[in-house]
Design an enzyme around this catalytic site. Structure first.
Site, short mmCIF file in Angstrom:
data_model
loop_
_atom_site.label_atom_id
_atom_site.label_comp_id
_atom_site.label_asym_id
_atom_site.label_seq_id
_atom_site.Cartn_x
_atom_site.Cartn_y
_atom_site.Cartn_z
N ASP A 26 0.11 6.17 64.58
CA ASP A 26 -0.05 5.02 65.49
C ASP A 26 -1.52 4.85 65.90
O ASP A 26 -2.25 5.84 66.00
CB ASP A 26 0.84 5.23 66.72
N HIS A 43 -5.38 -1.03 59.57
CA HIS A 43 -4.33 -0.58 58.65
C HIS A 43 -4.94 -0.04 57.35
O HIS A 43 -4.46 0.94 56.79
CB HIS A 43 -3.34 -1.72 58.35
N LEU A 137 4.07 19.43 47.33
CA LEU A 137 4.47 18.79 48.59
C LEU A 137 5.52 17.71 48.33
O LEU A 137 5.41 16.97 47.36
CB LEU A 137 3.21 18.16 49.20
C1 IPE Z 1 5.78 3.31 65.57
O1 IPE Z 1 4.62 2.66 65.98
C2 IPE Z 1 6.08 2.97 64.16
C3 IPE Z 1 5.08 3.36 63.17
C4 IPE Z 1 4.02 4.09 63.35
C5 IPE Z 1 5.37 2.91 61.85
P1 IPE Z 1 4.66 1.37 66.90
O2 IPE Z 1 3.26 1.10 67.28
O3 IPE Z 1 5.40 0.27 66.24
O4 IPE Z 1 5.51 1.90 68.14
P2 IPE Z 1 5.86 1.23 69.54
O5 IPE Z 1 6.64 0.00 69.26
O6 IPE Z 1 4.55 0.90 70.21
O7 IPE Z 1 6.62 2.26 70.28
C1 IPE Z 2 0.53 1.90 63.52
O1 IPE Z 2 -0.53 1.29 64.14
C2 IPE Z 2 0.87 1.24 62.20
C3 IPE Z 2 2.15 0.54 62.18
C4 IPE Z 2 3.01 0.48 63.16
C5 IPE Z 2 2.49 -0.14 60.95
P1 IPE Z 2 -0.31 0.06 65.10
O2 IPE Z 2 -0.42 -1.18 64.29
O3 IPE Z 2 0.93 0.19 65.88
O4 IPE Z 2 -1.58 0.20 66.05
P2 IPE Z 2 -1.64 -0.08 67.61
O5 IPE Z 2 -0.56 0.72 68.26
O6 IPE Z 2 -1.46 -1.55 67.81
O7 IPE Z 2 -3.01 0.38 67.99
MG MG Z 3 1.37 1.01 67.69
#
Ligand code: IPE
Ligand code: IPE
Ligand code: MG
Length: 257
Positions: A26, A43, A137
């Site tokens: 995240d 990303h 792995l």
């Molecule tokens: C969780 O991240 C899902 C992934 C990393 C794929 P999110 O950024 O979507 O989580 P929430 O919604 O903030 O909890």
């Molecule tokens: C995690 O990073 C990647 C996915 C959920 C696909 P985020 O896109 O949730 O990044 P933040 O939480 O907005 O920083």
């Molecule tokens: Mg996120």
């Protein structure tokens, strides 16, 4: 294929290096925002961090690495971000599968893949087949995965295979579901990591994390590197995994059940 038992029934043996590490990757969006870049830039850097962590996991002797790439709730994001994420997933599969295979890594994708584009599904199938007997792995990408979906699909599959259980109304034992869960081919995670500062599970592995050691870091996923993984592993090593027992029992293993 080894059969792994449940941590709520049997006590797994403890090892210095976690056998299975599961990560919620995240913070990509915030990484980009801090640099005044579009979210997609975060990303893209996130994919680079995946490469680094996969390589490091192999070097550290981790057997299973499970990465949350797209949750069943991520469809709620703006359509253009969802399509960018799908595009990145498609490109990553195209570019990375051959390299994974060259490095002896087995690829698995878990989640409800029926909602994905046919090209993505085709690449998943061919990638899994190509790498199926690789010994190093096992890398699992959780895509359109949700922990509740997983438990529900396991229950459906259990009853499909045991129609007599529905008919005679026998109580469903938790362990009966285990072979039908999406990660039945892996031991339960020893170490869970979430980057990006949030301290929640976000519908990731609900069943499998029953006795997993949890590690949260403020570091954003694109900045997560080998040293950060080592830091999490070294915290894991200091934990006392009791599985319901007392510390005293652990000190005298001969008397523990
Ligand atoms: C969780 O991240 C899902 C992934 C990393 C794929 P999110 O950024 O979507 O989580 P929430 O919604 O903030 O909890
Ligand atoms: C995690 O990073 C990647 C996915 C959920 C696909 P985020 O896109 O949730 O990044 P933040 O939480 O907005 O920083
Ligand atoms: Mg996120």
């Amino acid at each position: 294929m080894p059969v792994f038992t449940s941590s709520t029934r049997d006590i797994p043996d403890a090892r210095d290096v976690p056998r299975h590490v599961a990560i919620i990757m995240d913070g990509n969006g915030r990484w980009a925002k801090q640099r005044l870049l579009p979210r997609v830039a975060g990303h893209r850097r996130g994919v680079e961090a995946v490469r680094t962590i996969v390589r490091t996991a192999v070097e550290r002797g981790i057997g299973y690495l499970t990465l949350f790439a797209f949750s069943s709730e991520n469809w709620r994001r703006p359509a253009d971000e969802v399509s960018i994420l799908m595009e990145l997933f498609l490109r990553s599969l195209e570019v990375e599968v051959g390299k994974l295979h060259d490095n002896g890594i087995r690829l698995k994708v878990t989640g409800d893949t029926s909602r994905f584009d046919g090209r993505i599904r085709g690449l998943i199938e061919s990638g899994e087949t190509l790498t199926a007997s690789n010994p190093r792995l096992t890398l699992t990408i959780a895509a359109n995965y949700g922990g509740r979906w997983d438990i529900a699909q396991a229950a459906r599959e259990y009853y499909r295979r045991h129609p007599e259980a529905l008919a005679d109304g026998a109580p469903l034992e938790p362990d009966a579901l285990a072979p039908y869960l999406a990660l039945a081919y892996a031991p339960e995670p020893d170490l869970f990591i979430r980057t990006g500062g949030e301290q929640r599970i976000s519908n990731f592995l609900l069943w499998q994390l029953a006795y997993t050691e949890l590690w949260f870091t403020d570091r954003l996923w694109p900045d997560f590197d080998a040293a950060a993984l080592d830091e999490a592993i070294s915290s894991y090593r200091k934990r006392e995994r009791r599985y319901g027992r007392t510390s005293e029992q652990l000190a005298t293993p001969a008397t523990s059940p």
